[in-house]
Scaffold this active site. Structure first.
Site, PDB file in Angstrom:
ATOM      1  N   GLY C 148      28.510  39.666  48.348  1.00 32.66           N
ATOM      2  CA  GLY C 148      29.786  40.365  48.339  1.00 32.66           C
ATOM      3  C   GLY C 148      30.269  40.588  46.921  1.00 32.66           C
ATOM      4  N   CYS C 149      31.246  41.453  46.761  1.00 39.04           N
ATOM      5  CA  CYS C 149      31.713  41.817  45.424  1.00 39.04           C
ATOM      6  C   CYS C 149      32.448  40.645  44.767  1.00 39.04           C
ATOM      7  CB  CYS C 149      32.582  43.071  45.484  1.00 39.04           C
ATOM      8  SG  CYS C 149      33.892  43.046  46.719  1.00 39.04           S
ATOM      9  N   TYR C 150      33.474  40.111  45.445  1.00 38.78           N
ATOM     10  CA  TYR C 150      34.166  38.948  44.872  1.00 38.78           C
ATOM     11  C   TYR C 150      33.184  37.794  44.623  1.00 38.78           C
ATOM     12  CZ  TYR C 150      38.896  40.837  45.812  1.00 38.78           C
ATOM     13  OH  TYR C 150      40.050  41.581  45.830  1.00 38.78           O
TER      14      TYR C 150
END
Lengths: 348, 348, 348, 348
Positions: C148-150
């Site tokens: 995921g990005c975070y």
């Protein structure tokens, strides 16, 4: 106190109306309708109103509306024309913020809005709510059609020139730009921040519904016998929330000095509390009118040539919609025209 | 009418003060000083004030200031401490929006601000202008030191927990974010739109001047005997104009239910006109307080673990500076605390 | 040439994948599927690709996908787990940009994503596609689950500290902020420009789906016997298009000098082409990595206290999604890991 | 490999040139000069270039520059005209991104730029670097004057109409808008984010330096005997970083169908790698060309009236400056014109 209701209060014109009404000293707000959100507290949808508005959205109820002195319609086009006739018949005064009663020519309305008009006879009686043009009629009106946002900015910029008959009415060009709130609070992909931030684009360049409204008003102020005003209008979307900026081009017919032009504008708007003609050469900014009912104008004559440039800014949700609606209300009910509209712009 | 002057009115706190003062019913604004712009009409620098303010900036003149009931200092740090002593001696009341009188410990002030303090004895008398903490002292104060913007948001978020002694004071973490107006109206490359739009960054993560101010206040509210509050504070720059958002982390010492925490906050701020504790689980947005003196708070306990999260938003120029200054003025002069501060936020 | 297809190419990760794939020298793009837009030229939806991509979106066709060397899934969660098993069985390699195969613990996945997992056995085989952690496994993987990005930004910031065991794993706090593209190209009111411009807010502060992913990865790198990492994670929405900024707080267990910490980070990432440890005291900006696969980090120790601050920035659509997917592809197919990912950030 | 130096690399056109040059396969970058920052590593000022550029800014050194095949000037106007003559004499080829050599009429240059021109004879030899007009001359040029940003967008939009002589050349109106990077990396108050975010304004409406440049080019393409093109040009500032959008109005002299107009544009630009004529009725967006050398155009005829609208978008720093400079370099050195300029736009 004026007993007021709002039909359709969940959009941006609705919340802007609420912002202004809750501190207006002569208004008692009795109802805000929304079929979709009936029962939801207004302050739950708009937390900015926590502590300012205890109402919940309610189902529209004819009796409740009919008991008001004034009903605002902040609905999509098509709604007011269906509901206003009965209210008017029962003596309620109405300010419609939608496009339903702006055009007097019904076939034109039907062509641009793509549906049959439900109350053509009322459209003929409605007063176009631009106080700088129709103040006296507004005072006595039962139904006021609030001008569109672009038309407000553009018309105020051109009215002095068209009234004076000193520009060629067949070559009017308006390049205007609006913040994204002008498109309303709608769940559309092309209104996302990720689509519009760091971006600029024209839209509806082939034809926008505000174009016939602008031409109608300008033609109404032209000297008798002049050829009919023709406007080319291209709107643009700016990555900002509020504000309309109109850049208007028109060709001088005769020799006017820059000073004469400046005086023409200043004298036309001398007594207008909400039109501010800036010093010659100014560049009005949209933020200078944010949250206010003010239209700021300036007139320029680039390099002394024949093509005049008028710059005109308003807040699309305020002078372009809800604040102008309040200005109309103040006039209709004999109040000081600036009541509740005195605050300076929020800047920066 | 309170006779008021502003020293240093060309920055953002200055124009925000003006926006609020020109419509305040009990204020007579007599002078706005600026050495650099003396002679320039205020409305030329800030066109949003055209029609609202006829004053021009003037050279600071001690006699003129001394004839006022109240003088606001909206100056960079270092200025007020040089000029305030004489005004105070002559009986003028002063609200200082700068950092000059916020810290009671002079060596700490001198260390963080890198200069010698010119009026340490006045710093000892100054009242810290957070009404939610010092209302009574403010009422009688001659010199009020308005809190910093970050400290206002952060302190209001933590005060209930620190007063109650239910969180570990040695592990307080504040991650906060401000709009660009917080950096002032300064011609600096790193404040350009082209440098900050579509960008996000921390700054001063190694140490920010508001950190000792926050610790001073929190230590002042802790129960006797508790270990001194220690705050890690990282500010960030958001590509927006106004607003501060503080995300506060603290570890619960004891078993408190979410409901007890909610009640703690609600009861602490029940009588506060400008602190709004939102329903549990809310995410307050900066725009919900834009242009207002309101602080909106919510308390969360992610996944029921020990680490509490408090979210706190203010408008950095309003509750974080100029509107809070007006709240202090209202208190000092026995007016209704909310006078001139009643408008809801401009949203959207 | 690697024969590649994309399943679900109409969102932001899709168009970002396309931007990178159309100039990648070793890729032949054969199909982009979209049930909703089948038949529409890709360049009609994304005019930025005019002249770069002649394909039209097509209905998903198993035979066509099975004929590829590699299929990217750029779909909402739930889609890949239904379609990947058959592709894997037929020998196609898959990079899934969605959340379907990120969590190894199926009950945890089902709890956070609110549905039953359709391919739990594949989740066990999938390699977590963070090259800085799993390069060797990625090289041989048939199914890669892109982080995921975070989690990408946060994990890269904490891995050196957790591997070394020098911070308290029970007190990890991540305050992170993302541009609006992170929420995807969805027609939702609360993603409008008019709702988010000049605004800042936290969201999902009570619990975000990326939290268990972060804890899973950190627990995987901790020294044997250490207590399990516990993360408090609050995400925020920034009014910008691209970028993630993570501000990470952790408490030092032992005495490390600032220099030792700097060296720890530099040595951990010395050979990583896409992790850039900045000089001590730096504040990395999201725009410095816009459009690139780079993660920029810095480590600070505010005022020499025990609480460390790590700042970490990525482009959420690039290193946080599509560019990292390409990095994984390069590794899986034995290419230079930086191929097609060499361009510097677009700045300003 | 082409040995290249940049004079004046600390502004936005400088960093954009660097972004493109560091990945160009035929360029060896040898020096970037800056008196003010001599000694500072380029990647310290622009962290986006960390890992891409190891050079430090250096003092300008004639010998070093004279040893190059090509020198780019990315300086404010006035600098190149002082330094270029000696370089040209020594056989170095020069691409000037400033305004110094754009106008052939020296008195006009001196009037608009307010100083005496230091190298009028070179201005006469310089080739105007608009490849769509002067490709052959550029190939053999020793000194190329890169077009201004507004002129590039506006000229490409009008050239087909002016060449064909089908619009009234005396009534050309250009309403254009630029992102803030167009104003350069200068520490000016009126370029701050806090001054321009959520704001829109015209500037220089009374006369902008790009106006004579546009008229010069248009007059150069008109059929012999046609009356000289006269342009009214109003630029606006958009709260975004990159992008220019030109909205062009011109009156048709004769009966052209929409289809004939579309074909006129398509045939004029059929072989141009960087001009993209969109389908009739399109609204090109600035973000669709962000970071690229592309100009996207569309032609509209609102409501079938005589006033044509052309919409034209470019990236002001790319096709409007540095990328167009590279296109010129490719042409001058016999390379594929698109080399190093192939990447699609960064969208969203």
């Amino acid at each position: 106190m004026i007993k007021v209701a709002i039909v359709g209060g969940t959009g941006y014109t609705g919340v802007e109306l609420l912002r202004l009404l809750v501190t207006h000293p002569q208004v008692e707000l009795t109802a805000i309708t929304s079929r979709a959100l009936a029962g939801t507290p207004v302050a739950e949808l708009f937390p900015s109103l926590r502590g300012h508005c205890d109402l919940a959205f309610c189902e529209p109820d004819l009796e409740q509306l009919a008991a008001c002195d004034l009903v605002f319609f902040a609905t999509p086009h098509g709604v007011a024309q269906a509901q206003v006739p009965e209210l008017v018949q029962r003596g309620v005064r109405v300010i419609d913020l939608s496009a339903d009663f702006r055009l007097r020519d019904i076939p034109t309305w039907e062509q641009w809005y793509g549906q049959q008009h439900a109350a053509p006879e009322l459209a003929a009686q409605a007063v176009y709510g631009l106080p700088e043009l129709n103040r006296a009629e507004i005072a006595g009106a039962q139904l006021v059609a609030c001008p569109g946002c672009y038309p407000t900015a553009i018309q105020l910029g051109w009215i002095p020139l068209l009234e004076a008959g000193i520009v060629d009415p067949g070559q009017l060009i308006a390049s205007a730009a609006s913040g994204a709130s002008g498109a309303g609070r709608q769940a559309k992909t092309d209104l996302l921040l990720a689509e519009n931030s760091d971006n600029f684009r024209a839209y509806a360049a082939g034809g926008h519904r505000h174009q016939p409204e602008i031409e109608q008003t300008l033609r109404g102020v032209q000297p008798a016998g002049d050829s009919a005003a023709r406007v080319t209008f291209v709107p643009h979307l700016v990555p900002m929330v509020r504000g309309i900026h109109a850049t208007l081009f028109a060709n001088l017919r005769s020799d006017q000095s820059a000073q004469e032009l400046q005086e023409l504008f200043e004298s036309r708007y001398r007594d207008e509390p909400f039109v501010d003609v800036m010093p010659a050469g100014s560049h009005p900014q949209t933020r200078s009118v944010r949250g206010t009912n003010v239209c700021r104008l300036s007139v320029l004559q680039p390099q002394g040539r024949d093509t005049l440039v008028v710059l005109s800014v308003i807040d699309n949700l305020a002078k372009g919609s809800s604040a102008q609606a309040l200005q109309n209300m103040n006039i209709m009910f004999g109040l000081d025209e600036t009541l509740g509209l005195e605050s300076p712009a929020l800047l920066p």
